[in-house]
Scaffold this motif. Structure first.
Motif, PDB file in Angstrom:
ATOM      1  N   UNK A   6     -22.212  13.617  42.236  1.00  0.00           N
ATOM      2  CA  UNK A   6     -22.566  12.569  42.121  1.00  0.00           C
ATOM      3  C   UNK A   6     -21.621  11.962  43.192  1.00  0.00           C
ATOM      4  N   UNK A   7     -20.280  11.676  43.785  1.00  0.00           N
ATOM      5  CA  UNK A   7     -20.022  11.227  44.362  1.00  0.00           C
ATOM      6  C   UNK A   7     -20.305  11.316  45.929  1.00  0.00           C
ATOM      7  N   UNK A   8     -21.051  12.907  46.273  1.00  0.00           N
ATOM      8  CA  UNK A   8     -21.089  13.005  46.915  1.00  0.00           C
ATOM      9  C   UNK A   8     -22.390  12.115  47.651  1.00  0.00           C
ATOM     10  N   UNK A   9     -23.021  12.640  46.322  1.00  0.00           N
ATOM     11  CA  UNK A   9     -24.250  11.558  46.900  1.00  0.00           C
ATOM     12  C   UNK A   9     -24.155  10.525  47.289  1.00  0.00           C
ATOM     13  N   UNK A  10     -23.108   9.699  46.634  1.00  0.00           N
ATOM     14  CA  UNK A  10     -22.684   8.524  47.177  1.00  0.00           C
ATOM     15  C   UNK A  10     -22.313   7.998  48.255  1.00  0.00           C
ATOM     16  N   UNK A  11     -21.724   8.799  48.535  1.00  0.00           N
ATOM     17  CA  UNK A  11     -21.195   8.827  49.884  1.00  0.00           C
ATOM     18  C   UNK A  11     -21.847   8.882  51.233  1.00  0.00           C
ATOM     19  N   UNK A  12     -22.642  10.260  50.769  1.00  0.00           N
ATOM     20  CA  UNK A  12     -23.902  10.266  52.214  1.00  0.00           C
ATOM     21  C   UNK A  12     -25.101   9.533  52.291  1.00  0.00           C
ATOM     22  N   UNK A  13     -25.178   8.349  50.890  1.00  0.00           N
ATOM     23  CA  UNK A  13     -25.997   7.554  50.635  1.00  0.00           C
ATOM     24  C   UNK A  13     -26.315   5.834  51.214  1.00  0.00           C
ATOM     25  N   UNK A  25     -21.730   1.778  43.667  1.00  0.00           N
ATOM     26  CA  UNK A  25     -20.987   2.400  43.630  1.00  0.00           C
ATOM     27  C   UNK A  25     -20.000   2.730  44.477  1.00  0.00           C
ATOM     28  N   UNK A  26     -19.263   1.390  44.653  1.00  0.00           N
ATOM     29  CA  UNK A  26     -17.745   1.103  44.872  1.00  0.00           C
ATOM     30  C   UNK A  26     -17.056   1.368  43.569  1.00  0.00           C
ATOM     31  N   UNK A  27     -17.891   0.626  42.061  1.00  0.00           N
ATOM     32  CA  UNK A  27     -17.108   0.290  41.466  1.00  0.00           C
ATOM     33  C   UNK A  27     -16.586   2.545  40.796  1.00  0.00           C
ATOM     34  N   UNK A  28     -17.791   3.348  41.011  1.00  0.00           N
ATOM     35  CA  UNK A  28     -18.398   4.213  40.892  1.00  0.00           C
ATOM     36  C   UNK A  28     -16.903   5.431  41.590  1.00  0.00           C
ATOM     37  N   UNK A  29     -16.754   5.142  42.633  1.00  0.00           N
ATOM     38  CA  UNK A  29     -15.783   5.348  43.332  1.00  0.00           C
ATOM     39  C   UNK A  29     -14.084   5.095  43.197  1.00  0.00           C
ATOM     40  N   UNK A  30     -14.222   4.124  42.626  1.00  0.00           N
ATOM     41  CA  UNK A  30     -12.674   3.525  42.527  1.00  0.00           C
ATOM     42  C   UNK A  30     -12.549   3.522  40.392  1.00  0.00           C
ATOM     43  N   UNK A  31     -12.596   4.422  39.776  1.00  0.00           N
ATOM     44  CA  UNK A  31     -12.649   3.755  38.738  1.00  0.00           C
ATOM     45  C   UNK A  31     -12.143   5.205  38.366  1.00  0.00           C
TER      46      UNK A  31
END
Length: 69
Positions: A6-13, A25-31
């Motif tokens: 999921x993190x890889x996908x969020x970074x790519x897209x 996305x920021x919320x997920x990446x910073x949890x």
């Protein structure tokens, strides 16, 4: 840390996401404790991230996921 795929996908897209999707996305990446995310409901994640439930569903579909579950 959230699911690595999921993190890889969020970074790519990330650059193609809408403003609201980026907020999620920021919320997920910073949890801080991603293990808790596995037990969160859609409505709970929406409240915590400051976006609507539909935004989360659209974001995940944008990343290639079929559903929230």
């Amino acid at each position: 840390m959230a699911n690595l795929q999921l993190l890889f996908s969020l970074n790519n897209y990330y650059s193609t996401l809408t403003k609201s999707e980026k907020k999620f996305a920021d919320f997920i990446m910073n949890v801080s404790n991603s293990e808790e995310l596995y037990y969160e409901s859609l409505s709970s994640m929406a409240k915590k991230s400051g976006v609507g439930e539909a935004t989360i569903v659209r974001c995940l579909r944008h990343l290639g996921y079929n559903s929230f579950a």
